[in-house]
Scaffold this motif. Sequence first.
Motif, PDB file in Angstrom:
ATOM      1  N   UNK A 100       0.828  -1.208   0.000  1.00 32.50           N
ATOM      2  CA  UNK A 100       0.000   0.000   0.000  1.00 32.50           C
ATOM      3  C   UNK A 100       0.861   1.256   0.000  1.00 32.50           C
ATOM      4  N   UNK A 101       0.458   2.227  -0.786  1.00 28.66           N
ATOM      5  CA  UNK A 101       1.214   3.472  -0.866  1.00 28.66           C
ATOM      6  C   UNK A 101       0.248   4.626  -1.097  1.00 28.66           C
ATOM      7  N   UNK A 102       0.774   5.832  -0.944  1.00 25.07           N
ATOM      8  CA  UNK A 102      -0.023   7.036  -1.182  1.00 25.07           C
ATOM      9  C   UNK A 102       0.524   7.775  -2.390  1.00 25.07           C
ATOM     10  N   UNK A 103      -0.371   8.313  -3.184  1.00 24.72           N
ATOM     11  CA  UNK A 103       0.015   9.167  -4.287  1.00 24.72           C
ATOM     12  C   UNK A 103       0.018  10.605  -3.764  1.00 24.72           C
ATOM     13  N   UNK A 104       1.168  11.255  -3.853  1.00 25.72           N
ATOM     14  CA  UNK A 104       1.339  12.599  -3.282  1.00 25.72           C
ATOM     15  C   UNK A 104       1.611  13.584  -4.409  1.00 25.72           C
ATOM     16  N   UNK A 105       0.659  14.472  -4.721  1.00 23.23           N
ATOM     17  CA  UNK A 105       0.886  15.444  -5.794  1.00 23.23           C
ATOM     18  C   UNK A 105       1.806  16.573  -5.350  1.00 23.23           C
ATOM     19  N   UNK A 106       2.629  17.060  -6.275  1.00 21.93           N
ATOM     20  CA  UNK A 106       3.418  18.263  -6.025  1.00 21.93           C
ATOM     21  C   UNK A 106       2.447  19.444  -5.975  1.00 21.93           C
ATOM     22  N   UNK A 107       2.475  20.234  -4.915  1.00 19.37           N
ATOM     23  CA  UNK A 107       1.480  21.302  -4.790  1.00 19.37           C
ATOM     24  C   UNK A 107       1.815  22.518  -5.640  1.00 19.37           C
ATOM     25  N   UNK A 108       0.795  23.139  -6.195  1.00 23.59           N
ATOM     26  CA  UNK A 108       0.928  24.446  -6.824  1.00 23.59           C
ATOM     27  C   UNK A 108       0.807  25.517  -5.748  1.00 23.59           C
ATOM     28  N   UNK A 109       1.397  26.666  -6.004  1.00 31.10           N
ATOM     29  CA  UNK A 109       1.212  27.773  -5.070  1.00 31.10           C
ATOM     30  C   UNK A 109      -0.232  28.256  -5.147  1.00 31.10           C
ATOM     31  N   UNK A 110      -0.686  28.907  -4.091  1.00 30.97           N
ATOM     32  CA  UNK A 110      -2.059  29.424  -4.102  1.00 30.97           C
ATOM     33  C   UNK A 110      -2.246  30.441  -5.214  1.00 30.97           C
ATOM     34  N   UNK A 181      -2.091   6.591   8.483  1.00 32.55           N
ATOM     35  CA  UNK A 181      -3.068   6.121   7.504  1.00 32.55           C
ATOM     36  C   UNK A 181      -2.784   4.656   7.165  1.00 32.55           C
ATOM     37  N   UNK A 182      -3.788   3.788   7.205  1.00 29.74           N
ATOM     38  CA  UNK A 182      -3.544   2.352   7.015  1.00 29.74           C
ATOM     39  C   UNK A 182      -3.036   1.984   5.636  1.00 29.74           C
ATOM     40  N   UNK A 183      -3.219   2.843   4.646  1.00 30.25           N
ATOM     41  CA  UNK A 183      -2.765   2.507   3.304  1.00 30.25           C
ATOM     42  C   UNK A 183      -1.373   3.046   2.998  1.00 30.25           C
ATOM     43  N   UNK A 184      -0.670   3.527   3.986  1.00 33.09           N
ATOM     44  CA  UNK A 184       0.663   4.066   3.735  1.00 33.09           C
ATOM     45  C   UNK A 184       1.745   3.012   3.915  1.00 33.09           C
ATOM     46  N   UNK A 185       1.405   1.768   3.916  1.00 35.98           N
ATOM     47  CA  UNK A 185       2.413   0.717   3.938  1.00 35.98           C
ATOM     48  C   UNK A 185       2.498   0.000   5.263  1.00 35.98           C
ATOM     49  N   UNK A 186       2.781  -1.297   5.193  1.00 31.07           N
ATOM     50  CA  UNK A 186       2.841  -2.102   6.412  1.00 31.07           C
ATOM     51  C   UNK A 186       4.104  -1.831   7.222  1.00 31.07           C
ATOM     52  N   UNK A 187       5.190  -1.497   6.543  1.00 28.51           N
ATOM     53  CA  UNK A 187       6.447  -1.248   7.247  1.00 28.51           C
ATOM     54  C   UNK A 187       6.772   0.229   7.317  1.00 28.51           C
ATOM     55  N   UNK A 188       5.753   1.052   7.332  1.00 30.40           N
ATOM     56  CA  UNK A 188       5.939   2.491   7.388  1.00 30.40           C
ATOM     57  C   UNK A 188       5.311   3.161   6.180  1.00 30.40           C
ATOM     58  N   UNK A 189       5.140   4.467   6.240  1.00 31.30           N
ATOM     59  CA  UNK A 189       4.482   5.180   5.137  1.00 31.30           C
ATOM     60  C   UNK A 189       5.332   5.165   3.862  1.00 31.30           C
ATOM     61  N   UNK A 190       4.656   4.931   2.737  1.00 32.03           N
ATOM     62  CA  UNK A 190       5.299   4.898   1.425  1.00 32.03           C
ATOM     63  C   UNK A 190       4.550   5.862   0.509  1.00 32.03           C
ATOM     64  N   UNK A 191       5.295   6.720  -0.192  1.00 28.39           N
ATOM     65  CA  UNK A 191       4.675   7.705  -1.075  1.00 28.39           C
ATOM     66  C   UNK A 191       5.267   7.620  -2.471  1.00 28.39           C
TER      67      UNK A 191
END
Length: 232
Positions: A100-110, A181-191
Amino acid sequence: MLTAFLDLVLPARCAGCARAGAVVCPACAAELDADPCPRAPSPPPRGLPDCWAAARYEGAPRRAVLAYKERGRTALARPLAASLTATLVAALRATGLDAPFALVPIPSSRGAVRRRGHDPVGRLAELAVRALRSQGGPVTLAPVLAQRRRVRDQAGLSASQRAANLAGAFGVRHAGSAREHPLWGRSGPVAVLVDDIVTTGTTLAEAAVALRREGVKVPLAVTLAATPRRAR
């Protein structure tokens, strides 16, 4: 926005070649994801994850990305997200990342979001997550990155100027809740990082540094297109 409204009321024209009939014609769609593969800049900046892109930033892919990002053609979000998703699937298969991993978008400035009237990368990441989850993929959307300070527009900057411009620019919001978050990986958060274009790789590398500082593993980044860059 006016362009988005015109897309609804006027006959569609391909963003890649201006041919009438679709927002992206079949020929240009084939160019968008013809060759998803590792496309890291050379030399890569320190901390850059394994970097994949759907295509080179030229021709139809370049025109489509610019139309979507800068000219308000938001109807392009779905075909571009399909290209991004196909690239991500190819990268996952090649790297063997199946936890399990998270998709992390690069943020735009406001300011950029206000000027454009939409958040182009955030929308692509949202659609990619929706597509992967519909196929049973162990992925969630985690827009946890934020710009901690104002940065200059990157267009026209050299690699060293981009590095100085973005040094320490990203932070992680609500890092504690993200890590739990439970979907960030079993052995720690993955992005897995998501952006539209990779040029020097500085943006992705700085984003990865910010996430790793919070204990998040960042093995991979995916983009729509890569600007050809060669070492001097």
